[in-house]
Design an enzyme around this catalytic site. Structure first.
Site, PDB file in Angstrom:
ATOM      1  N   GLN A  30       0.836  -1.207   0.000  1.00  8.43           N
ATOM      2  CA  GLN A  30       0.000   0.000   0.000  1.00  8.43           C
ATOM      3  C   GLN A  30       0.866   1.251   0.000  1.00  8.43           C
ATOM      4  O   GLN A  30       1.834   1.347   0.769  1.00  8.43           O
ATOM      5  CB  GLN A  30      -0.919   0.020   1.221  1.00  8.43           C
ATOM      6  CG  GLN A  30      -1.928   1.169   1.180  1.00  8.43           C
ATOM      7  CD  GLN A  30      -2.760   1.277   2.445  1.00  8.43           C
ATOM      8  OE1 GLN A  30      -2.262   1.656   3.486  1.00  8.43           O
ATOM      9  NE2 GLN A  30      -4.037   0.935   2.348  1.00  8.43           N
ATOM     10  N   CYS A  46      -6.221   6.758   5.606  1.00  6.30           N
ATOM     11  CA  CYS A  46      -5.548   7.039   6.879  1.00  6.30           C
ATOM     12  C   CYS A  46      -6.028   8.371   7.448  1.00  6.30           C
ATOM     13  O   CYS A  46      -5.911   9.405   6.784  1.00  6.30           O
ATOM     14  CB  CYS A  46      -4.033   7.067   6.682  1.00  6.30           C
ATOM     15  SG  CYS A  46      -3.136   7.452   8.214  1.00  6.30           S
TER      16      CYS A  46
END
Length: 326
Positions: free
Chosen positions: A72, A103
């Site tokens: 990622q 995030c």
């Protein structure tokens, strides 16, 4: 279920979520051994990759035993993400490349990366198209949230837009960025995305899957193609085997001794990968969070000693004491 050319043999795949400073190669291997269908790396900064920062390149280490594996990446600049995607594919050859648009922490989202992209959808889509085009031989996926805040839960429309950019699967965490990790994950919009007749890529649900029963409920009620388990793996990597057995109708008893051995294995793997002091430091959060120790009377002092242990011998001696209490 398929992500590009990658096919999963399980009817209901269960993935290990990407978690910073958690899902290093040692923990990924352990979760894979415990039954995870696919494991995700810690997120990797695109800016750091193109600057050739050693720590970021270390995150690209992949073992054949953990495949299929997803790397990622995150960032806020399109060209940097495009170049970073190519670096990842050239160096790690991941089975899947994932873009982090989820995030919520300030140092990431506050700078416009991660979930910060939810405030700039045109840039998010431009970045997604650029990454997809940059690595034509590797499936690109996205992980994001319901929206920026309660008033902007735009995931249903956004999912279609991301699909049109060429991604091969979409993971949705059932919270907004504003929620961070508080409150309960809301899976209703995840289900709405999955049930949208215009969506044809796999939808992976994430958020508050803490038990085999909840895993089955998410599959059955919301119809997702796969689920992703994150914080519930702390001190409990065997949750993958628990979920897999429950979904497949198998019964298996796990003794306390066996679970403690798994935790010891995690410690030793971390120490071997780094060194004794930092390896123990890295893994202590898992031990402190383990549900294995819940319910032990007056356990606070023991937990503190566990967190302060600096050698394997000291830490394992404490675990031996704990075993007598279980």
């Amino acid at each position: 279920m398929r992500i590009g050319s990658l096919e999963f043999t399980e009817k209901q795949p269960v993935f290990l979520a990407p978690m910073e400073d958690v899902t290093d190669i040692g923990f990924r291997l352990l979760c894979k051994q415990m039954g995870a269908s696919m494991v995700y790396s810690e997120f990797v900064s695109s800016d750091a990759l193109i600057r050739q920062v050693n720590r970021s390149f270390e995150k690209l280490q992949v073992s054949a035993d953990e495949r299929p594996v997803c790397i990622q990446i995150y960032g806020r600049f399109v060209e940097a993400m495009r170049e970073a995607a190519q670096i990842v594919v050239e160096n790690a050859h991941p089975d899947v490349l994932d873009i982090n648009f989820g995030c919520p922490v300030k140092r990431v989202a506050g700078k416009g990366a991660g979930a910060g992209m939810l405030q700039n959808i045109p840039l998010m889509l431009e970045m997604t198209r650029a990454v997809v085009d940059a690595v034509p031989g590797t499936p690109v996926t996205v992980k994001t949230r319901l929206g920026w805040d309660q008033d902007h839960r735009n995931i249903v429309d956004l999912a279609e837009q991301l699909q049109d950019c060429g991604i091969q699967a979409l993971t949705i965490h059932g919270r907004t960025r504003a929620q961070m990790y508080t409150g309960e994950a809301d899976w209703t919009l995840i289900g709405e995305v999955k049930n949208n007749p215009r969506m044809h890529i796999p939808i992976i649900g994430n958020g508050d899957i803490t038990s085999p029963e909840r895993a089955r409920e998410c599959f059955e009620r919301y119809g997702v193609d796969a689920i992703m388990v994150g914080r519930a793996t702390f001190g409990r990597p065997w949750i993958f085997r628990e979920i897999r057995n429950y979904l497949d109708g198998r019964e298996e008893q796990f003794t306390t001794d066996w679970k403690l051995d798994v935790l010891r294995q995690q410690v030793l793997t971390s120490v071997e990968r780094i060194d004794e002091y930092r390896g123990i430091l890295h893994v202590r959060r898992h031990l402190a969070a383990s549900p294995l120790f819940k319910g032990i009377p007056n356990f606070r002092d023991t937990r503190i000693r566990m967190l302060r242990a600096e050698t394997v011998a000291e830490l394992f001696a404490i675990l031996d004491e704990v075993n007598l209490l279980l």
